[in-house]
Motif scaffolding. Structure first.
Motif, mmCIF file in Angstrom:
data_model
loop_
_atom_site.group_PDB
_atom_site.id
_atom_site.type_symbol
_atom_site.label_atom_id
_atom_site.label_comp_id
_atom_site.label_asym_id
_atom_site.label_seq_id
_atom_site.Cartn_x
_atom_site.Cartn_y
_atom_site.Cartn_z
ATOM 1 N N SER A 73 31.801 31.083 35.413
ATOM 2 C CA SER A 73 31.149 31.169 36.585
ATOM 3 C C SER A 73 31.888 31.298 37.737
ATOM 4 C CB SER A 73 30.278 29.800 36.850
ATOM 5 O OG SER A 73 29.327 29.665 37.908
ATOM 6 N N ASP A 74 31.590 31.577 38.770
ATOM 7 C CA ASP A 74 32.213 31.736 40.309
ATOM 8 C C ASP A 74 33.688 32.201 40.146
ATOM 9 O OD1 ASP A 74 30.178 30.084 42.079
ATOM 10 O OD2 ASP A 74 30.055 29.321 40.190
ATOM 11 N N LEU A 75 33.640 33.564 39.764
ATOM 12 C CA LEU A 75 35.166 33.986 39.728
ATOM 13 C C LEU A 75 35.509 34.535 40.873
ATOM 14 C CD1 LEU A 75 33.864 35.557 36.443
ATOM 15 C CD2 LEU A 75 36.133 34.588 36.430
ATOM 16 N N HIS A 76 34.747 34.954 41.749
ATOM 17 C CA HIS A 76 35.141 35.151 43.291
ATOM 18 C C HIS A 76 36.184 36.261 43.356
ATOM 19 C CE1 HIS A 76 32.446 32.577 45.422
ATOM 20 N NE2 HIS A 76 32.621 31.728 44.574
ATOM 21 N N VAL A 77 36.172 37.396 42.505
ATOM 22 C CA VAL A 77 37.130 38.333 42.406
ATOM 23 C C VAL A 77 37.223 38.883 43.913
ATOM 24 C CG1 VAL A 77 37.616 40.622 41.709
ATOM 25 C CG2 VAL A 77 37.290 38.998 40.232
ATOM 26 N N GLY A 78 38.248 39.237 44.584
ATOM 27 C CA GLY A 78 38.279 39.609 46.066
ATOM 28 C C GLY A 78 39.490 39.038 46.534
ATOM 29 N N PRO A 79 39.585 39.122 47.755
ATOM 30 C CA PRO A 79 40.734 38.848 48.684
ATOM 31 C C PRO A 79 41.535 37.509 48.402
ATOM 32 C CG PRO A 79 39.013 38.475 50.056
ATOM 33 C CD PRO A 79 38.242 38.888 48.806
ATOM 34 N N VAL A 80 41.075 36.555 47.897
ATOM 35 C CA VAL A 80 41.457 35.278 47.841
ATOM 36 C C VAL A 80 41.991 34.810 46.425
ATOM 37 C CG1 VAL A 80 41.112 32.624 48.268
ATOM 38 C CG2 VAL A 80 40.023 34.211 49.927
ATOM 39 N N VAL A 81 41.087 35.178 45.638
ATOM 40 C CA VAL A 81 41.556 34.628 44.272
ATOM 41 C C VAL A 81 42.548 35.612 43.542
ATOM 42 C CG1 VAL A 81 40.624 33.963 41.938
ATOM 43 C CG2 VAL A 81 39.170 33.371 43.748
ATOM 44 N N ASP A 82 43.535 35.159 42.839
ATOM 45 C CA ASP A 82 44.579 35.833 42.267
ATOM 46 C C ASP A 82 44.319 36.533 41.282
ATOM 47 O OD1 ASP A 82 47.582 36.123 41.942
ATOM 48 O OD2 ASP A 82 47.148 35.221 40.158
ATOM 49 N N ASP A 83 44.541 37.945 41.292
ATOM 50 C CA ASP A 83 44.053 38.927 40.282
ATOM 51 C C ASP A 83 44.729 38.469 38.878
ATOM 52 O OD1 ASP A 83 42.994 40.272 42.437
ATOM 53 O OD2 ASP A 83 44.090 41.851 42.224
ATOM 54 N N ALA A 84 46.020 38.150 38.948
ATOM 55 C CA ALA A 84 46.728 37.901 37.714
ATOM 56 C C ALA A 84 46.209 36.578 37.084
ATOM 57 C CB ALA A 84 47.992 37.653 37.663
#
Length: 294
Positions: A73-84
């Protein structure tokens, strides 16, 4: 005769001790605040907790007893959460070879860079051997949750990566019904088609991003388990106090399992990602359920 205070003499020994203790207290508080900031920003933010618990479901087919269901839940892929961090989480879940995987909304935090990240990261999204489903959250509708065209784009991209979005509808996988509700803040929620299709006498569970939806009167006709997210657990909590900020009306629904009564149960995931890069006392979570007969 003048007093020591009037002459400007050095403070007394008791006053010196007091000033020394006060200085140490200030240093101690400052150090504690620094440690807490480091913990919240660099330790707990990506310190993923794997929560394992049973999920007892009425009328569960024998063939599904002991099967695993992973909630993300709530992965929030985008400008804030680290891609790695997202990629590592996906790889970790894939290694478990779950039977079902469900995503309970807020796949993204929309921005100029989000859609490219969505395509790239969700190409590695984990799937269940028996099925992979998802529902949308408010952030999947863009700014102010008011852009259905963004939600449609998110849905298309996720579908191309094998995630079947259930939008006010019911899916059946291997004898287990999944009711999926669209987001209430985006004014996309509609329980009526779900009630028309859901066979309540059979094994089922419900996916809803915002846990407040379980209090809507029309939802009273749905029994069993509701899996939700949305709150992030508040992201910050100093025991024994509740989280100071929760984006829900019913503050019982911060995180974890809640007995709603009448054969209804809610589980609220703390989520994987974040909006503000800060977690303290509220670690991110992936939940691994083991299906069981109620």
């Amino acid at each position: 005769m003048t007093t020591p205070r009037e002459r400007g003499d050095a403070p007394s020994s008791s006053r010196r001790r007091f000033l020394g203790l006060a200085a140490k207290a200030v240093v101690g508080v400052s150090a504690a605040a620094t440690v807490a900031t480091i913990d919240a920003r660099w330790v707990e933010l990506h310190w993923l907790e794997v929560v394992r618990r049973p999920l007892p479901i009425e009328n569960l087919p024998d063939s599904l007893v002991g099967k695993t269901l992973v909630q993300l839940s709530d992965l929030h892929v985008g400008p804030v959460v680290d891609d790695a961090y997202i990629a590592r989480t996906f790889a970790r879940v894939r290694a478990w070879r779950p039977d079902f995987v469900v995503y309970t909304g807020d796949f993204i935090t929309h921005s100029r860079v989000t859609m490219d990240k969505l395509r790239r990261l969700y190409a590695g999204a984990p799937h269940g051997a028996l099925g992979t489903l998802g529902i949308l959250g408010n952030h999947d509708y863009g700014r102010h949750w008011s852009h259905p065209e963004i939600a449609a784009q998110v849905a298309r991209e996720l579908s191309s990566h094998g995630i079947d979005l259930v939008r006010n509808d019911v899916r059946e996988l291997a004898g287990l019904q999944f009711a999926g509700l669209d987001d209430i803040w985006a004014d996309a929620y509609d329980v009526r088609p779900v009630l028309a299709k859901l066979e309540s006498a059979r094994a089922h569970l419900t996916l809803t991003h915002n846990p407040d939806t379980v209090d809507i009167p029309a939802m009273a006709g749905i029994r069993g388990w509701f899996l939700a997210g949305h709150t992030h657990g508040g992201q910050v909590r100093v025991p024994p106090f509740p989280p100071p900020i929760l984006p829900v009306m019913n503050r019982r629904y911060a995180a974890g399992a809640v007995d709603l009564g009448g054969g209804r149960h809610l589980y609220v995931s703390r989520g994987v990602g974040h909006l503000t890069p800060l977690r303290f006392g509220v670690r991110p979570e992936v939940t691994v359920f083991t299906l069981a007969r109620a």
